[in-house]
Write an enzyme that holds these catalytic residues in place. Structure first.
Site, PDB file in Angstrom:
ATOM      1  CE  LYS A 244     -10.958  -4.521   6.368  1.00  5.41           C
ATOM      2  NZ  LYS A 244      -9.714  -5.004   6.466  1.00  5.41           N
TER       3      LYS A 244
ATOM      4  NE  ARG B  55      -3.830  -0.473   1.577  1.00  4.77           N
ATOM      5  CZ  ARG B  55      -5.229  -0.781   2.602  1.00  4.77           C
ATOM      6  NH1 ARG B  55      -5.690   0.322   3.271  1.00  4.77           N
ATOM      7  NH2 ARG B  55      -5.805  -1.237   3.116  1.00  4.77           N
TER       8      ARG B  55
ATOM      9  CB  SER C  90      -9.237   0.015   2.368  1.00  3.89           C
ATOM     10  OG  SER C  90     -10.674   0.214   3.239  1.00  3.89           O
TER      11      SER C  90
ATOM     12  CG  ASP D 250     -12.431  -1.673   0.806  1.00  2.55           C
ATOM     13  OD1 ASP D 250     -12.470  -1.978   0.976  1.00  2.55           O
ATOM     14  OD2 ASP D 250     -11.171  -3.087   0.113  1.00  2.55           O
TER      15      ASP D 250
ATOM     16  CD  GLU E 102      -9.663  -5.789  11.845  1.00  2.00           C
ATOM     17  OE1 GLU E 102      -8.337  -6.119  12.006  1.00  2.00           O
ATOM     18  OE2 GLU E 102     -10.014  -4.612  10.570  1.00  2.00           O
TER      19      GLU E 102
ATOM     20  CG  ASP F 281     -14.125   0.272   3.375  1.00  2.00           C
ATOM     21  OD1 ASP F 281     -14.996  -0.189   3.315  1.00  2.00           O
ATOM     22  OD2 ASP F 281     -13.070   0.026   3.808  1.00  2.00           O
TER      23      ASP F 281
ATOM     24  CB  THR G  35      -3.767  -6.298  15.090  1.00  2.00           C
ATOM     25  OG1 THR G  35      -3.655  -5.813  16.875  1.00  2.00           O
ATOM     26  CG2 THR G  35      -4.791  -5.217  15.210  1.00  2.00           C
TER      27      THR G  35
ATOM     28  CG  ASP H  18     -11.893  -3.683   3.046  1.00  4.88           C
ATOM     29  OD1 ASP H  18     -12.628  -2.532   3.534  1.00  4.88           O
ATOM     30  OD2 ASP H  18     -11.756  -4.771   3.501  1.00  4.88           O
ATOM     31  NE  ARG H  19     -10.944  -0.795   7.393  1.00 13.18           N
ATOM     32  CZ  ARG H  19     -10.084  -1.021   7.757  1.00 13.18           C
ATOM     33  NH1 ARG H  19     -10.302  -0.033   8.840  1.00 13.18           N
ATOM     34  NH2 ARG H  19      -9.590  -1.462   8.057  1.00 13.18           N
TER      35      ARG H  19
END
Length: 612
Positions: free
Chosen positions: A437, A62, A164, A323, A423, A321, A399, A325-326
């Site tokens: 996620k 990233r 993301s 992408d 998380e 978000d 994490t 996934d959240r």
């Protein structure tokens, strides 16, 4: 300086890196950007581009889009994919039979000519040049579609090109293994080594047009779209309630990919479609209406959602978000204000709901012994409290969903049921068909929970209070400091390891709060274990220390793997039945103040606080 009519910088190492770049880079925009820096003698800019290659880790890559080995661009994508392809060839004898999947979001960077779609197409060209079948999504998808496809089609690996919720100039390269989970060590080191050994582009790696004509290239979009929504239907338990629901919900995809997929998920659950925030529903790589495209930042990202909710009389806002996934969630309170639930609070609500639905479906009392929920070590311990009372298993991981996804796969392979994982950074895994996620399935399941609670005349806030009354209050407070200087970060954590100048000695207290145990997952030290050795895996490449306090508080300080942040996470808990929330919040506020004063203060002038 001029050398054979070519401008040079006079730094042999830098000149060599620039020369090699200009030899290999076929993207006219990034090549021209580097040539211009050379012509202007801009040594500092060139050093930024070439001082160090992007580090390939368990989160993949990233970085900002732009020229040079420190950025995401055509050439670094090709080099990364060549290394990854070589690593897969060694790891799988049947790679050419099984193949890989590649997905992408809508990010683009016009000045450097980079975009997620182009990067995905280049990655596909690399694999096809080696005879590997590629399932390349023809259009944008949510990140969860990639791990779903790996598992659904039995592929060797998956790549998702996305950054993301990062700022608009960034992009990323996220990698999944054959088990459908993100890679963990030692794959990251193996891939990184293979990248270094395959830096020179293979002749066909640039040939997107040729790859597009190949019989090895398949578009899985339609089949996977249908299969994914069929898979998440298994977690819809109250279809009759959904059909008659009159709850009004607003949804925003924050200029990302989520809109059509969340609309379809609600349709799959026979829920009324959520109102879409018009200004944010279509993908836009400029993210024009938000400073940060991250719903975890709270109200600032949700301003337009609240305005639409007020207009339509909606009481709940859901946000993905970019992408998808959240998932974030907010609810209008009786006072008229909006409550944005923390990731931990939404984790408590979804965890309770998933177990409630499971219990309704499973009357065999012994089945609960086969049931698991997971959360990361910096997330709320609410699932542990529910597990203790209800009799299922709870496990804590390091994490990141890479750890939860891999642990979930291990448990599933043992015949266990993994019902839920989360998380605190608003990430939720509500279905074993995606071992990561997933903000799309989580949105539909949240929609069903909201509709169910409406039949009981109960709000989300009231339900959360009831959960805390039943299982104990879990109050958390998390934030971060921004720091771009690695030396400052190192110094801050080393001071905690050598407190008051004493080597390998941790602080015995923080202000008025006494510390009862310390776990350092950078060094592997854990004072709560008989041999002082941590049980969870350790990593020298990241900083992470957890302090346990005598008042039942827990605080973890860690560095982010994808952003220049030092994050801190704190939580205080009460036993079931103790509902003195005011005192609990006051105690936690004081604990956080003490942590900032005593643990961060020595470097405070070199840290930027979280922006308001």
């Amino acid at each position: 300086k001029m050398e054979n009519g070519v401008p040079t910088i006079g730094d042999s190492k830098l000149d060599s890196a620039v020369k090699q770049w200009l030899l290999h880079d076929k993207n006219p925009k990034t090549a021209a950007m580097i040539q211009e820096m050379v012509n202007q003698g801009n040594v500092e800019a060139l050093k930024k581009c070439f001082s160090s290659r992007m580090e390939f880790g368990t989160a993949g890559l990233r970085a900002a889009m732009g020229p040079g080995i420190s950025c995401m661009n055509d050439l670094t994508i090709i080099q990364t994919t060549q290394g990854f392809c070589k690593y897969l060839e060694v790891s799988f004898e049947n790679l050419k039979e099984r193949g890989v999947v590649i997905g992408h979001d809508a990010r683009a960077h016009p000045s450097s000519g980079g975009s997620s779609k182009r990067f995905a197409s280049l990655a596909a060209a690399v694999f096809i040049s080696r005879g590997v079948p590629v399932h390349l999504f023809s259009d944008i998808t949510p990140t969860p579609f990639v791990p779903f496809t790996v598992s659904h089609l039995g592929l060797c690996a998956g790549i998702m090109v996305t950054a993301s919720h990062n700022p608009k100039q960034d992009n990323g390269y996220k990698v999944y293994w054959e088990n459908g989970a993100q890679i963990i060590s030692p794959h990251d080191k193996g891939i990184s080594k293979a990248i270094e050994e395959n830096l020179e582009p293979w002749p066909e790696s640039w040939n997107i047009d040729e790859a597009q004509k190949s019989s090895l290239l398949k578009d899985p979009y339609e089949d996977i779209y249908k299969a994914y929504f069929k898979a998440i239907q298994a977690h819809c338990h109250h279809r009759e309630i959904n059909k008659s629901s009159e709850v009004k919900i607003v949804h925003t995809s924050v200029h990302g990919v989520g809109h059509i997929f969340v609309q379809e998920a609600f349709k799959t659950y026979e829920l009324p479609p959520p109102y879409a925030v018009e200004e944010q529903k279509n993908p836009d790589p400029e993210f024009p209406t938000v400073k940060y495209p991250n719903p975890e930042e709270g109200e600032g990202v949700l301003t337009l959602s609240f305005a639409l909710a007020e207009k339509e009389g909606a009481t709940v806002v859901l946000a993905n978000d970019p992408d998808a996934d959240r998932l974030a969630m907010a609810e209008k309170q009786e006072s008229g204000s909006w409550r944005v639930f923390t990731g931990n609070e939404l984790g408590a609500l979804l965890g309770w709901w998933m177990f409630y639905c499971w219990k309704q479906q499973n009357t065999d009392e012994g089945a609960v012994k086969n049931l698991y929920m997971l959360s990361s070590t910096v997330s709320s311990k609410i699932l542990r409290a529910i597990a203790v009372k209800e009799g299922f298993h709870f496990e804590e991981t390091l994490t990141g969903f890479k750890w939860m996804g891999n642990r979930a796969r291990d448990l599933l392979d043992q015949g266990k049921t993994v019902l839920f994982a989360f998380e605190e950074a608003i990430g939720y895994m509500c279905s074993p068909s995606v071992l990561d996620k997933d903000g799309v399935s989580a949105a539909a399941i949240a929609g069903e929970l909201i509709s169910y609670l409406a039949t009981k005349n109960t709000t989300l806030s009231q339900k959360l209070t009831a959960i805390f009354n039943d299982y104990g209050y879990h109050i958390s407070k998390n934030s971060y400091f921004i720091c771009h200087d690695q030396d400052v970060i190192r110094s801050l954590f080393e001071r905690l390891r050598n407190y008051d100048g004493q080597k390998d000695s941790y602080p015995p207290e923080c202000g008025r709060f006494s510390i009862t145990a310390v776990r350092d997952l950078t060094t592997g030290y854990d004072s709560s274990q008989p041999d002082n050795k941590a049980i969870l895996p350790t990593s020298r490449s990241s900083q992470m220390i957890t302090f346990n306090f005598s008042n039942g508080g827990v605080a973890t300080m860690r560095t982010s793997g994808t952003e220049p942040k030092i994050k801190y996470y704190t939580e205080l808990c009460t036993p079931p039945g103790n509902s003195d929330v005011t005192s609990l919040k006051k105690e936690l506020d004081e604990l956080v103040d003490a942590i900032v004063e005593h643990f961060f203060q020595p470097q405070k002038n070199k840290l930027q606080p979280k922006p308001e």
